[in-house]
Design a protein around this motif. Structure first.
Motif, PDB file in Angstrom:
ATOM      1  N   LEU A 273       0.862  -1.177   0.000  1.00  0.00           N
ATOM      2  CA  LEU A 273       0.000   0.000   0.000  1.00  0.00           C
ATOM      3  C   LEU A 273       0.898   1.226   0.000  1.00  0.00           C
ATOM      4  N   THR A 274       0.869   1.971  -1.086  1.00  0.00           N
ATOM      5  CA  THR A 274       1.679   3.173  -1.217  1.00  0.00           C
ATOM      6  C   THR A 274       0.749   4.373  -1.230  1.00  0.00           C
ATOM      7  N   LEU A 275       1.077   5.365  -0.405  1.00  0.00           N
ATOM      8  CA  LEU A 275       0.293   6.592  -0.342  1.00  0.00           C
ATOM      9  C   LEU A 275       1.223   7.784  -0.481  1.00  0.00           C
ATOM     10  N   SER A 276       0.855   8.711  -1.358  1.00  0.00           N
ATOM     11  CA  SER A 276       1.614   9.944  -1.489  1.00  0.00           C
ATOM     12  C   SER A 276       1.263  10.875  -0.332  1.00  0.00           C
ATOM     13  N   ARG A 277       2.046  11.926  -0.171  1.00  0.00           N
ATOM     14  CA  ARG A 277       1.756  12.914   0.867  1.00  0.00           C
ATOM     15  C   ARG A 277       0.368  13.509   0.647  1.00  0.00           C
ATOM     16  N   GLN A 278       0.019  13.788  -0.608  1.00  0.00           N
ATOM     17  CA  GLN A 278      -1.285  14.371  -0.899  1.00  0.00           C
ATOM     18  C   GLN A 278      -2.420  13.389  -0.583  1.00  0.00           C
ATOM     19  N   MET A 279      -2.213  12.088  -0.813  1.00  0.00           N
ATOM     20  CA  MET A 279      -3.227  11.092  -0.468  1.00  0.00           C
ATOM     21  C   MET A 279      -3.411  11.029   1.045  1.00  0.00           C
ATOM     22  N   ILE A 280      -2.314  11.104   1.789  1.00  0.00           N
ATOM     23  CA  ILE A 280      -2.404  11.088   3.254  1.00  0.00           C
ATOM     24  C   ILE A 280      -3.156  12.320   3.741  1.00  0.00           C
TER      25      ILE A 280
ATOM     26  N   ALA B 189      -6.093  12.849  -5.595  1.00  0.00           N
ATOM     27  CA  ALA B 189      -5.769  12.141  -4.352  1.00  0.00           C
ATOM     28  C   ALA B 189      -6.994  11.425  -3.806  1.00  0.00           C
ATOM     29  N   THR B 190      -8.136  12.078  -3.867  1.00  0.00           N
ATOM     30  CA  THR B 190      -9.379  11.467  -3.392  1.00  0.00           C
ATOM     31  C   THR B 190      -9.714  10.228  -4.205  1.00  0.00           C
TER      32      THR B 190
ATOM     33  N   ALA C  65      -7.660   8.382  -5.840  1.00  0.00           N
ATOM     34  CA  ALA C  65      -6.642   7.351  -5.574  1.00  0.00           C
ATOM     35  C   ALA C  65      -6.938   6.599  -4.274  1.00  0.00           C
ATOM     36  N   ILE C  66      -7.306   7.309  -3.213  1.00  0.00           N
ATOM     37  CA  ILE C  66      -7.590   6.598  -1.956  1.00  0.00           C
ATOM     38  C   ILE C  66      -8.936   5.881  -2.027  1.00  0.00           C
ATOM     39  N   GLU C  67      -9.822   6.360  -2.894  1.00  0.00           N
ATOM     40  CA  GLU C  67     -11.083   5.639  -3.116  1.00  0.00           C
ATOM     41  C   GLU C  67     -10.811   4.328  -3.853  1.00  0.00           C
ATOM     42  N   ARG C  68      -9.933   4.342  -4.865  1.00  0.00           N
ATOM     43  CA  ARG C  68      -9.575   3.111  -5.593  1.00  0.00           C
ATOM     44  C   ARG C  68      -8.893   2.093  -4.688  1.00  0.00           C
ATOM     45  N   ARG C  69      -8.230   2.559  -3.666  1.00  0.00           N
ATOM     46  CA  ARG C  69      -7.557   1.665  -2.724  1.00  0.00           C
ATOM     47  C   ARG C  69      -8.507   1.138  -1.646  1.00  0.00           C
ATOM     48  N   GLY C  70      -9.754   1.577  -1.684  1.00  0.00           N
ATOM     49  CA  GLY C  70     -10.741   1.087  -0.724  1.00  0.00           C
ATOM     50  C   GLY C  70     -10.613   1.699   0.654  1.00  0.00           C
ATOM     51  N   LEU C  71     -10.014   2.894   0.754  1.00  0.00           N
ATOM     52  CA  LEU C  71      -9.832   3.540   2.046  1.00  0.00           C
ATOM     53  C   LEU C  71     -10.965   4.503   2.378  1.00  0.00           C
ATOM     54  N   ILE C  72     -11.678   4.970   1.356  1.00  0.00           N
ATOM     55  CA  ILE C  72     -12.849   5.822   1.534  1.00  0.00           C
ATOM     56  C   ILE C  72     -13.904   5.375   0.531  1.00  0.00           C
ATOM     57  N   PHE C  73     -15.128   5.837   0.732  1.00  0.00           N
ATOM     58  CA  PHE C  73     -16.149   5.616  -0.277  1.00  0.00           C
ATOM     59  C   PHE C  73     -16.989   6.873  -0.408  1.00  0.00           C
ATOM     60  N   HIS C  74     -17.515   7.090  -1.596  1.00  0.00           N
ATOM     61  CA  HIS C  74     -18.339   8.249  -1.919  1.00  0.00           C
ATOM     62  C   HIS C  74     -19.768   7.920  -1.533  1.00  0.00           C
ATOM     63  N   ASP C  75     -20.336   8.682  -0.627  1.00  0.00           N
ATOM     64  CA  ASP C  75     -21.669   8.389  -0.107  1.00  0.00           C
ATOM     65  C   ASP C  75     -22.553   9.622  -0.210  1.00  0.00           C
ATOM     66  N   TRP C  76     -22.925   9.970  -1.427  1.00  0.00           N
ATOM     67  CA  TRP C  76     -23.802  11.108  -1.628  1.00  0.00           C
ATOM     68  C   TRP C  76     -24.772  10.819  -2.749  1.00  0.00           C
TER      69      TRP C  76
END
Length: 117
Positions: free
Chosen positions: A29-36, A63-64, A66-77
């Motif tokens: 799992l690689t995260l850039s500073r902007q993803m963090i 960044a959003t 990218a972290i969504e593709r990694r399954g760390l967040i989800f869009h709920d709207w």
């Protein structure tokens, strides 16, 4: 379909994205500073779109995503939801990654209780 069921399905899809991402060859799992930073904003901010925390929103979109593709967040709207609904939410994996980032000194500890998804 009720809103609770839709949210649960979205969360399960995000959980599966995380598993697929880290199990493809090895746990990686690689995260850039902007993803963090984007992960921290999702963790800490009540209102994602239009928030002062997101001035220059366009720079956060990659960044959003990218972290969504990694399954760390989800869009709920969905259309018609209240203005202050949390548009992006952390998954369990996202919560744990935030904890790892805090432990590594990459983001500050959460100061408010009960902010996760």
């Amino acid at each position: 379909m009720s809103d609770d069921i839709i949210t649960r399905v979205k969360r399960e899809k995000a959980d599966n994205l995380f598993r697929e991402h880290v199990q493809s060859v090895a746990f990686h799992l690689t995260l850039s500073r902007q993803m963090i930073d984007a992960l921290q904003i999702v963790r800490d901010t009540d209102e994602w779109v239009g928030s002062g925390a997101l001035s220059g929103f366009a720079r956060w979109v990659p960044a959003t995503r990218a972290i969504e593709r990694r399954g760390l967040i989800f869009h709920d709207w969905r259309e018609g939801w209240p203005k202050h609904h949390r548009i992006y939410q952390l998954t369990k994996a996202g919560e744990l990654v935030c904890e790892l980032c805090v432990e590594a000194g990459l983001m500050p500890a959460l100061r408010r209780a009960g902010r996760s998804g």
